[in-house]
Design an enzyme around this catalytic site. Sequence first.
Site, mmCIF file in Angstrom:
data_model
loop_
_atom_site.group_PDB
_atom_site.id
_atom_site.type_symbol
_atom_site.label_atom_id
_atom_site.label_comp_id
_atom_site.label_asym_id
_atom_site.label_seq_id
_atom_site.Cartn_x
_atom_site.Cartn_y
_atom_site.Cartn_z
ATOM 1 N N ARG A 16 9.541 55.145 51.299
ATOM 2 C CA ARG A 16 8.121 54.787 51.361
ATOM 3 C C ARG A 16 7.548 55.501 52.566
ATOM 4 O O ARG A 16 8.013 55.300 53.699
ATOM 5 C CB ARG A 16 7.936 53.276 51.482
ATOM 6 C CG ARG A 16 6.528 52.890 51.919
ATOM 7 C CD ARG A 16 6.244 51.415 51.842
ATOM 8 N NE ARG A 16 6.140 50.976 50.464
ATOM 9 C CZ ARG A 16 5.566 49.822 50.093
ATOM 10 N NH1 ARG A 16 5.059 49.011 50.996
ATOM 11 N NH2 ARG A 16 5.504 49.486 48.825
ATOM 12 N N HIS A 38 2.138 55.274 43.586
ATOM 13 C CA HIS A 38 2.983 54.077 43.724
ATOM 14 C C HIS A 38 3.652 53.766 42.365
ATOM 15 O O HIS A 38 3.327 52.780 41.712
ATOM 16 C CB HIS A 38 2.133 52.896 44.206
ATOM 17 C CG HIS A 38 2.922 51.740 44.733
ATOM 18 N ND1 HIS A 38 4.302 51.753 44.852
ATOM 19 C CD2 HIS A 38 2.528 50.509 45.167
ATOM 20 C CE1 HIS A 38 4.710 50.588 45.344
ATOM 21 N NE2 HIS A 38 3.659 49.824 45.538
ATOM 22 N N GLN A 87 5.579 50.352 41.380
ATOM 23 C CA GLN A 87 4.614 49.280 41.143
ATOM 24 C C GLN A 87 4.176 49.263 39.676
ATOM 25 O O GLN A 87 4.154 48.216 39.026
ATOM 26 C CB GLN A 87 3.388 49.507 42.048
ATOM 27 C CG GLN A 87 2.254 48.531 41.834
ATOM 28 C CD GLN A 87 2.584 47.148 42.353
ATOM 29 O OE1 GLN A 87 3.054 46.997 43.457
ATOM 30 N NE2 GLN A 87 2.348 46.132 41.539
ATOM 31 N N ASP A 112 -6.949 45.988 44.102
ATOM 32 C CA ASP A 112 -6.054 46.237 45.236
ATOM 33 C C ASP A 112 -6.933 46.196 46.495
ATOM 34 O O ASP A 112 -8.164 46.210 46.397
ATOM 35 C CB ASP A 112 -5.392 47.623 45.066
ATOM 36 C CG ASP A 112 -4.356 47.939 46.142
ATOM 37 O OD1 ASP A 112 -3.971 47.026 46.899
ATOM 38 O OD2 ASP A 112 -3.935 49.118 46.223
ATOM 39 N N CYS A 146 -1.549 44.316 42.964
ATOM 40 C CA CYS A 146 -0.211 44.730 43.409
ATOM 41 C C CYS A 146 0.270 43.899 44.599
ATOM 42 O O CYS A 146 1.468 43.776 44.812
ATOM 43 C CB CYS A 146 -0.205 46.209 43.740
ATOM 44 S SG CYS A 146 -1.418 46.664 44.989
ATOM 45 N N ARG A 159 8.584 43.280 39.895
ATOM 46 C CA ARG A 159 9.030 44.404 40.725
ATOM 47 C C ARG A 159 10.552 44.396 40.798
ATOM 48 O O ARG A 159 11.191 45.452 40.770
ATOM 49 C CB ARG A 159 8.464 44.311 42.147
ATOM 50 C CG ARG A 159 6.942 44.297 42.259
ATOM 51 C CD ARG A 159 6.297 45.565 41.803
ATOM 52 N NE ARG A 159 6.695 46.730 42.567
ATOM 53 C CZ ARG A 159 6.373 46.982 43.841
ATOM 54 N NH1 ARG A 159 5.607 46.154 44.511
ATOM 55 N NH2 ARG A 159 6.796 48.087 44.446
HETATM 56 N N1 NVA Z 1 -2.886 50.597 48.132
HETATM 57 C C1 NVA Z 1 -2.029 49.744 48.916
HETATM 58 C C2 NVA Z 1 -0.866 49.277 48.107
HETATM 59 C C3 NVA Z 1 0.109 48.389 48.848
HETATM 60 C C4 NVA Z 1 1.277 48.016 48.004
HETATM 61 C C5 NVA Z 1 -1.553 50.493 50.154
HETATM 62 O O1 NVA Z 1 -1.201 51.668 50.028
HETATM 63 O O2 NVA Z 1 -1.551 49.921 51.242
HETATM 64 N N1 CP Z 2 2.991 45.882 46.086
HETATM 65 C C1 CP Z 2 3.823 46.318 47.063
HETATM 66 O O1 CP Z 2 4.335 47.426 47.026
HETATM 67 O O2 CP Z 2 4.073 45.395 48.031
HETATM 68 P P1 CP Z 2 4.806 45.663 49.411
HETATM 69 O O3 CP Z 2 3.923 46.567 50.228
HETATM 70 O O4 CP Z 2 4.965 44.309 50.019
HETATM 71 O O5 CP Z 2 6.136 46.316 49.137
#
Ligand code: NVA
Ligand code: CP
Length: 313
Positions: free
Chosen positions: A111, A138, A141, A233, A273, A301
């Site tokens: 990540r 993502h 997800q 989101d 998400c 997930r």
């Molecule tokens: N769009 C959000 C998703 C988190 C799972 C982010 O990138 O922070």
């Molecule tokens: N939705 C998601 O990816 O959550 P986290 O950031 O908690 O992993």
Amino acid sequence: MYQLDNSLRGRDFISIHDFSPREVAYILEAAMEIKKLQKAGIAHPYLAGKTLGMIFQKASTRTRVAFEVGMYQLGGHALFLSPRDIQLGRGETIKDTALVLSRMLDGIMIRTFDHDEVLELARWSSVPVINGLTDLLHPTQVIGDMQTILEHKGQLKGLKLAFIGDGNNVAHELLYGGAKMGMDVVIASPGGYEPDAVVLKQAQEDARESGATLWVVGDPAEAAKDADVIYTDVWASMGQEDEAEQKEQAFLNYQVNSGLMSLARPDAIVLHCLPAKRGKEITDEVMDGPQSAIFDESENRLHAHKAIMAVTM
Ligand code: NVA
Ligand code: CP
């Protein structure tokens, strides 16, 4: 035990865009079968003796726990690699990190911010690389999301999903997912925050095979009208903390609340998400209401990530 084939063994999982509709359907099937095994208490050690390394350059609750617990349930082991502790955080190159980790691990999940870092890791890694979120995409997800929609609606093809909010990593991957599976996806974003034009175009090209329609509008009401799935989101993603205040102004009319829900189909479900900013992009009423499938989505997930690992590693 459900029989996996070897068709995706060794493949990276960087975006749903990289897979054929049949391959995506296979990952979804595996996720649902693995979920059944776990619910029935039947051991399913598809990855006995294997190890996944997990590099997290950003925070995570769901993704980390799902991969770590998932690997344990598959009979393998997962290692959490924080940039604070590993040499990558001190400037060791991604190339060298990939070359070394490939000698010891059976898979690497990452990540990070810049999507190119995932591509660079995959370029030099000889074991599968799984994209656990970048600024651009993502994908893990959206496998869980599509599993959730399938469970609630029995199909993906022909449904309308309306994503209300920022044209971000989740929105992008939903476009790719809808494109492959024949689900119409409309994104409602304020001017300047629309999804990336290259992603939209690529997804529209992918959609030719499935017949899905993918489009972008400015008006959230227009997007929500007759939708089967309403999705939202956060307005400011990880790494955009400085823009949060400015974005809050731009997104004021983009809240998923009971008014917006009343425009969707009466049997529509709501997804997010997570993590959510309750009272901003979504109200408590909707998030905790009868149409919310948000916590099923979170649970999935786990099952989705297990499937992604079990078929690729
Ligand atoms: N769009 C959000 C998703 C988190 C799972 C982010 O990138 O922070
Ligand atoms: N939705 C998601 O990816 O959550 P986290 O950031 O908690 O992993």
